[in-house]
Scaffold this active site. Structure first.
Site, PDB file in Angstrom:
ATOM      1  N   TYR A 101       0.856  -1.338   0.034  1.00 57.37           N
ATOM      2  CA  TYR A 101      -0.067  -0.137   0.031  1.00 57.37           C
ATOM      3  C   TYR A 101       0.822   1.241   0.189  1.00 57.37           C
ATOM      4  O   TYR A 101       2.012   1.189   0.863  1.00 57.37           O
ATOM      5  CB  TYR A 101      -0.946   0.039   1.280  1.00 57.37           C
ATOM      6  CG  TYR A 101      -1.760   1.207   1.339  1.00 57.37           C
ATOM      7  CD1 TYR A 101      -2.955   1.196   0.951  1.00 57.37           C
ATOM      8  CD2 TYR A 101      -1.244   2.297   2.135  1.00 57.37           C
ATOM      9  CE1 TYR A 101      -3.763   2.450   1.140  1.00 57.37           C
ATOM     10  CE2 TYR A 101      -2.062   3.506   2.298  1.00 57.37           C
ATOM     11  CZ  TYR A 101      -3.315   3.470   1.892  1.00 57.37           C
ATOM     12  OH  TYR A 101      -4.171   4.658   2.014  1.00 57.37           O
ATOM     13  N   GLU A 187      -3.741   7.380  -3.949  1.00 54.94           N
ATOM     14  CA  GLU A 187      -3.666   6.153  -3.371  1.00 54.94           C
ATOM     15  C   GLU A 187      -3.236   5.104  -4.333  1.00 54.94           C
ATOM     16  O   GLU A 187      -3.979   4.928  -5.289  1.00 54.94           O
ATOM     17  CB  GLU A 187      -4.800   5.933  -2.431  1.00 54.94           C
ATOM     18  CG  GLU A 187      -4.552   4.592  -1.691  1.00 54.94           C
ATOM     19  CD  GLU A 187      -6.063   4.425  -1.052  1.00 54.94           C
ATOM     20  OE1 GLU A 187      -6.129   4.620   0.236  1.00 54.94           O
ATOM     21  OE2 GLU A 187      -6.729   3.885  -1.614  1.00 54.94           O
TER      22      GLU A 187
END
Length: 382
Positions: A101, A187
């Protein structure tokens, strides 16, 4: 402002970040053609401005064009957290050795830009923050300069030292994109390492600061109004600031501070505000009419509170707008009005003899509108 995954990936590529290949389609037939062009397993992904697509059944693998069309038929039209799926991304399925991530967000509390990274990719970061917060690495950029030292420390912790230079380069490019496009969120989840050693952005989420869109007409052109609340879109076009909530008491207020205080007071006395609506500082009766239309277009509104403090805004113009709204529309729910400030006496005089419920004070207005809506919400009070 939010954009779709496929649009975010296009921006990644513009900034030199490798992203999963794919094309967008709106029909099962188009999905089949795209899948055939890949000639191997594809993933069909719902394109909506909502998270949790996989859990909702909006992300499916397909091993043939026929299967891809079938999966697309099931996904198109699906409702995911209030958003109807109108298009899907047909993407080349990526072999994944590891996934991580990586995100950059605007951190207002720190007055800076926050980097977040974790070797636990593919999970919802909110869930990870609760179950294993120590697995999330955080560091800030408190200026427009890339935080080289902190990023160099975190980069090897994701895919290991061998891939640290590539990860660091991706961080630099994401930061440049964040700054140049006035983003509020960038993101990648997951950012994957393939068995062949390639690092690819398999999913992407990008949000922008609405107040900076005037600098980026190319970014604003990516806006999908069908994904946004129709009332909020109309309100913006009418010069109104409007945010829809889940309550049953409509609010029409002038000034953002007073609008927020009005919602707080309604909640404090046991009511449920249905919206934030700031008619602004102008004295235009038409804005009041449009505000009424927007508030009442939502089902379940039981009463409306009009709370006006006249400064630049003249209370008699607001009152005139209220009367015009009643003439143009069928308003069959209670409306409580509190006018104070510039030309308040004149405004109240105009409303005499109408079905409106006057209130002398802020607290009196809130109590009256809650009573008109059926009384305090017992669950909220508890």
């Amino acid at each position: 402002m939010k954009i779709h995954e496929y649009q975010g990936k296009e921006l990644f590529r513009r900034y030199g970040i490798r992203a999963q290949d794919g094309e967008v389609a709106e029909t099962p037939e188009a999905v089949a053609r795209i899948a055939e062009s890949f000639g191997r397993t594809v993933v069909v992904k719902a394109q909506v401005h909502a998270g949790g697509r996989g859990k909702a059944g909006g992300v499916k693998l397909a091993k043939s064009p026929e299967e891809a069309a079938q999966k697309a038929s099931a996904i198109l039209g699906m409702n995911i957290k209030g958003s109807r799926v109108r298009k899907v991304l047909v993407a080349d399925a990526v072999d994944i050795a590891r996934e991580v991530y990586l995100a950059i967000i605007l951190d207002r509390s720190a007055r800076g830009i926050l980097f977040m990274a974790s070797a636990e990719g593919g999970m919802e970061i909110e869930e990870l923050a609760v179950t294993a917060p120590e697995k999330i690495h955080r560091f800030h950029a408190l200026s427009r300069e890339f935080p080289e030292a902190e990023a160099s420390r975190v980069a090897p912790l994701l895919f290991g030292p061998e891939q640290a230079a590539t990860v660091l380069d991706i961080m630099r490019k994401l930061f440049r994109m964040f700054i140049e496009l006035d983003c509020s969120l960038v993101e990648i989840n997951p950012l994957v390492l393939t068995p062949g050693g390639e690092i690819i952005a398999v999913d992407g989420k990008v949000n922008f600061d609405d107040n900076a869109l005037f600098r980026h007409p190319d970014v604003e052109a990516l806006r999908d109004l069908a994904e946004e609340n129709a009332n909020e879109v109309e309100a913006k076009a009418r010069g109104l600031s409007y945010v829809e909530l889940e309550g049953d008491i409509g609010c029409m207020v002038n000034g953002a501070g007073l609008a927020m205080a009005t919602m707080d007071m309604i909640k404090l006395f046991g009511g449920r505000p249905a919206n934030f609506l700031d008619v602004g500082g102008s004295s235009n009766p038409d804005k009041v009419v449009h505000a009424f239309r927007i508030i009442l277009s939502r089902p379940g509104i039981k009463a409306v509170l009009i709370n006006i403090f006249g400064g630049i805004t003249r209370c008699d113009d607001i009152a005139q707008g209220i009367l015009e709204a009643f003439q143009r529309m069928s308003i069959d729910i209670p409306v409580v009005v509190r006018l104070t400030g510039t030309n308040a006496a004149e405004g109240l005089a105009l409303l005499e003899g109408s079905s409106l419920i006057p209130a002398a004070t802020f607290a009196d207005a809130v109590k009256k509108v809650i009573e008109a809506a059926g009384g305090p919400n017992v669950e909220d009070e508890a």
